[in-house]
Scaffold this motif. Structure first.
Motif, PDB file in Angstrom:
ATOM      1  N   ARG A   1       0.830  -1.193   0.000  1.00 21.79           N
ATOM      2  CA  ARG A   1       0.000   0.000   0.000  1.00 21.79           C
ATOM      3  C   ARG A   1       0.870   1.252   0.000  1.00 21.79           C
ATOM      4  O   ARG A   1       1.829   1.367   0.755  1.00 21.79           O
ATOM      5  CB  ARG A   1      -0.906  -0.002   1.233  1.00 21.79           C
ATOM      6  N   ILE A   2       0.536   2.196  -0.899  1.00 22.04           N
ATOM      7  CA  ILE A   2       1.287   3.445  -1.008  1.00 22.04           C
ATOM      8  C   ILE A   2       0.669   4.471  -0.065  1.00 22.04           C
ATOM      9  O   ILE A   2      -0.523   4.761  -0.138  1.00 22.04           O
ATOM     10  CB  ILE A   2       1.267   3.972  -2.456  1.00 22.04           C
ATOM     11  N   ARG A   3       1.499   5.030   0.799  1.00 26.46           N
ATOM     12  CA  ARG A   3       1.006   6.017   1.742  1.00 26.46           C
ATOM     13  C   ARG A   3       0.808   7.366   1.062  1.00 26.46           C
ATOM     14  O   ARG A   3       1.278   7.606  -0.052  1.00 26.46           O
ATOM     15  CB  ARG A   3       1.980   6.147   2.919  1.00 26.46           C
ATOM     16  N   THR A   4       0.122   8.272   1.762  1.00 31.18           N
ATOM     17  CA  THR A   4      -0.218   9.583   1.201  1.00 31.18           C
ATOM     18  C   THR A   4       1.025  10.359   0.796  1.00 31.18           C
ATOM     19  O   THR A   4       1.090  10.936  -0.303  1.00 31.18           O
ATOM     20  CB  THR A   4      -1.025  10.388   2.236  1.00 31.18           C
ATOM     21  N   GLU A   5       2.052  10.388   1.674  1.00 29.02           N
ATOM     22  CA  GLU A   5       3.266  11.138   1.364  1.00 29.02           C
ATOM     23  C   GLU A   5       3.999  10.553   0.168  1.00 29.02           C
ATOM     24  O   GLU A   5       4.564  11.290  -0.649  1.00 29.02           O
ATOM     25  CB  GLU A   5       4.189  11.168   2.596  1.00 29.02           C
ATOM     26  N   GLU A   6       4.006   9.245   0.050  1.00 34.60           N
ATOM     27  CA  GLU A   6       4.646   8.606  -1.107  1.00 34.60           C
ATOM     28  C   GLU A   6       3.888   8.947  -2.386  1.00 34.60           C
ATOM     29  O   GLU A   6       4.495   9.219  -3.435  1.00 34.60           O
ATOM     30  CB  GLU A   6       4.700   7.092  -0.890  1.00 34.60           C
ATOM     31  N   ARG A   7       2.556   8.935  -2.302  1.00 33.51           N
ATOM     32  CA  ARG A   7       1.746   9.280  -3.474  1.00 33.51           C
ATOM     33  C   ARG A   7       1.987  10.732  -3.882  1.00 33.51           C
ATOM     34  O   ARG A   7       2.109  11.053  -5.067  1.00 33.51           O
ATOM     35  CB  ARG A   7       0.268   9.049  -3.164  1.00 33.51           C
TER      36      ARG A   7
END
Length: 707
Positions: free
Chosen positions: A2-8
């Motif tokens: 799962r990609i976190r918000t900051e990574e996105r």
């Protein structure tokens, strides 16, 4: 994964920047610029350079001046790096705009050299600074870095004046285009290596600050690519965009360094402090507020209540009955589960401002408060206690528990925090001693408790003062009428209270732990008396000594018994140790302990048999020699058919198990005849003799035995 918000966010911003970069390069290819547009773009380019310098100075200020008491290596080195980059960016912006600085005509070529040097330093510096672990630095280290930076700056200025004409040619690799391309590729590779190193170092967890630094390096790469993509004379738009990409990247560095070296450590420290505070005020097992929090809460309530008429505060202390037996028989993990379950149930039953706390061990407390009178508070406390469901599931087995409660009320019972807690604790222990579920504190309890404390203090000195002595109750064979043994019983001749019965001081000795040294004294003294009588020529008989639960749990009990026997010189066959059925709850521990004692050659008996909870399955495995029938069964044996049946059953079972049977409390001839009829081996009681001092036993029983 799962990609976190900051990574996105990092992916989106990086993708957007790349798209804009490629679009700008494509749109500017082969296009010219009007003079007015060129002038505007030149202004924007100059502004970008100045803003880059300003942001660099902000990074320097953040790392060099702010929060100096919490200075870190990353923040310090970032300040040094961007102070140098800020100067280079200003020089680059001045050169591209045709501005003289310090009398130097920089021009495009020297300005371009400043650009290459700044990105080379930036790429290498960020790789080194952010891909390694951070640590705190000292003031001396800061001074050393400051002096080093000043020396590098001074050297750089000297070199600039000296080689300002040769520097551009050196970095442009004149005559060797591949060399310049290799230098540009190397700088981009350093940026890429920095991104990879930072991501790898934080591969398990990618903090927000780290991803912000990654964004900065991505925009630095794209900005450098734009700035190196052509001649500013025919593609100034691309160069301006490259300059503003640098501004954006510096902003990300400013933000990332702040979060990485100031904000996140501060938040981490706050989280640790909050966790430590929670641990200081809460119980680890149940998560309930602990005694420290309870005292603070109660203190606040008393201060507020003292200003309001008619407001009462009650403290109820709640104990789990027989919790010690549950721990011993089911194990500590089962006890922990029970404590958590009781805590949850009490918490769920509290109303409004009522709060539940864990005081320790098996004790919980509930604080009641409100404009109700003391009788209403008693009713509410009892209501809470009755509401607790007694059925508990532990490891797929249902158990039923009972609770005891003691209550004290402010201001009637006490006017301080410590008094209320102390008096509620007194009340609950008084309730347990008198087999009651709920008791409100009274002044009489305080006197009883004080008396117990005084008695405990006296008991600690009694052994040293030789205030204890032994009496012996003879044991007789029911068939021959001959004395075959004796039981040692401790007595206390208190200097002020006189002769105290055992039921007054033995339970107190158990609770305080004094039963262990007292029990050892009894054992040693009984062995000494028995050995002396043998040396005096009396016929040897066995002496029985009771073991307490605390003694029985000693890991080195067998060694202690063996040492006493050897010191006294008494043969082990003339000693019998009496245990109770409750000591065999933990069958494995009991079996190991009894086997160690049996290896010494002593006899083992179970005292008060029939009143405990022994499993017959375990009974056959225990290395015991005798069962002692409790006096409560013998007393009613002629009046109650059930008691007669119990005595008969115990006797028959003992014969089948090849165990001897001793009946306690024999007081009449009828009881004696009944016991003989059941083939009971031995008896002791007032029919034969009450407990007597050692000299009386010697003169009236041992001498008769010798005759």
């Amino acid at each position: 994964m799962r990609i976190r918000t900051e990574e996105r966010t990092t992916i989106i911003q990086g993708g957007f920047g790349l798209t804009v970069m490629l679009g700008a390069i494509w749109l500017s290819a082969g296009t010219g610029e009007t003079p007015s547009a060129a002038e505007s773009l030149q202004t924007l380019q100059l502004m970008a350079g100045l803003v880059s310098g300003a942001v660099s100075f902000a990074i320097f200020t953040q790392g060099w001046i702010l929060f100096t008491e919490k200075l870190s290596k990353q923040r310090l080195y970032s300040a040094v790096l961007f102070s140098i980059l800020g100067v280079l960016n200003v020089l680059h912006a001045a050169g591209t705009s045709g501005i003289k600085l310090f009398g130097i005509e920089t021009g495009f070529r020297l300005s371009n050299a400043f650009l290459i040097i700044s990105h080379l330093l930036c790429a290498a510096g960020m790789l080194i600074i952010f891909s390694t672990s951070d640590r705190q630095t000292s003031g001396k280290h800061k001074l050393f870095v400051f002096l080093g930076t000043a020396w590098i700056g001074a050297t750089g200025i000297v070199l600039l004046y000296t080689y300002r004409t040769d520097l551009p040619a050196l970095l442009e690799f004149q005559g060797h285009p591949a060399g310049k391309l290799g230098l540009i590729s190397g700088i981009l590779a350093l940026y890429a290596a920095g991104i990879f190193a930072i991501l790898y170092r934080h591969r398990k967890e990618r903090p927000k600050a780290t991803l912000t630094v990654i964004r900065a390096m991505l925009f630095l790469m794209m900005g450098f690519t734009l700035l190196m993509s052509g001649n500013p004379g025919n593609s100034r738009l691309v160069h301006v965009l490259g300059e503003w990409y640098t501004v954006i990247s510096y902003y990300f560095v400013l933000k990332g360094v702040y979060h990485l070296t100031i904000d996140e450590p501060y938040k981490g420290q706050r989280a640790i402090e909050a966790q430590m505070k929670h641990m200081a005020y809460h119980d680890d097992l149940t998560g309930l507020p602990n005694l420290r929090r309870m005292k603070e809460t109660l203190n606040g309530l008393l201060e507020a209540g003292g200003k309001s008429e008619g407001v009462h505060t009650g403290v109820a202390v709640i104990n789990i009955d027989r919790f010690k037996a549950i721990n011993d028989s089911l194990g500590y993990s089962a006890g922990d589960k029970l404590l958590m379950e009781v805590g949850e149930r009490l918490k769920g039953l509290c109303h409004g401002d009522e709060k539940v706390f864990r005081m320790g061990e098996d004790e919980f407390a509930v604080i009641f408060t409100g404009p109700i009178d003391e009788s209403g508070m008693e009713i509410r406390a009892e209501q809470l206690l009755v509401s607790v469901n007694p059925s508990v599931m532990i490891d797929d087995t249902e158990y039923h528990i009972s609770l005891s409660m003691g209550l004290s009320v402010y201001p009637e019972d006490g006017n301080s925090v410590d008094q209320l807690i102390q008096y509620a604790d007194m009340a609950v222990h008084h309730a347990k001693e008198h087999d009651q579920v709920f008791i409100r504190y009274t002044e009489a309890m305080k006197k009883v408790t004080q008396s117990r404390v005084e008695l405990e203090n006296d008991m600690r000195k009694a052994l040293e003062r030789n205030e204890f002595f032994l009496e012996y109750q003879p044991q007789f064979s029911l068939q021959s009428g001959k004395m075959v043994g004796m039981e040692a019983l401790v007595r206390w001749n208190h200097p002020k209270r006189g002769l105290l019965p055992p039921n007054e001081f033995i339970p107190l000795a158990e609770d305080s732990g004094l039963i262990v040294p007292l029990g050892e004294w009894v054992l040693k003294t009984a062995c000494q008396h028995n050995k002396k009588w043998q040396l005096d020529g009396y016929e040897p008989v066995c002496v029985s000594v009771n073991l307490s639960m605390r003694q029985f749990r000693q890991y080195n009990l067998a060694d202690k018994v063996d040492a006493i026997l050897k010191e006294v010189g008494l043969e082990s066959k003339f000693l019998e140790l009496e245990i109770t059925e409750s000591m065999t709850f933990d069958i494995e521990t009991a079996l190991n302990q009894l086997q160690s004692l049996k290896r010494l050659g002593i006899h083992i008996s179970i005292d008060d048999f029939g009143t405990g909870y022994s499993s017959l399955n375990y009974l056959k495995s225990l290395p015991i020699d005798r069962l002692k029938i409790d006096r409560s069964f013998v007393k009613e044996v002629m009046l109650d058919g059930n008691d007669a049946a119990i005595v008969s059953t115990i006797t028959t079972m003992a014969h089948h198990l090849k165990l001897k049977v001793t009946a306690e409390g024999v007081e009449s001839e009828e009881q004696l005849e009944f016991l003989k009829g059941q083939n009971c081996h031995e008896g002791q009681g007032y029919l034969f003799s009450k407990p007597v001092p050692a000299r009386v036993l010697e003169s009236e029983f041992l001498s008769r035995l010798a005759g």
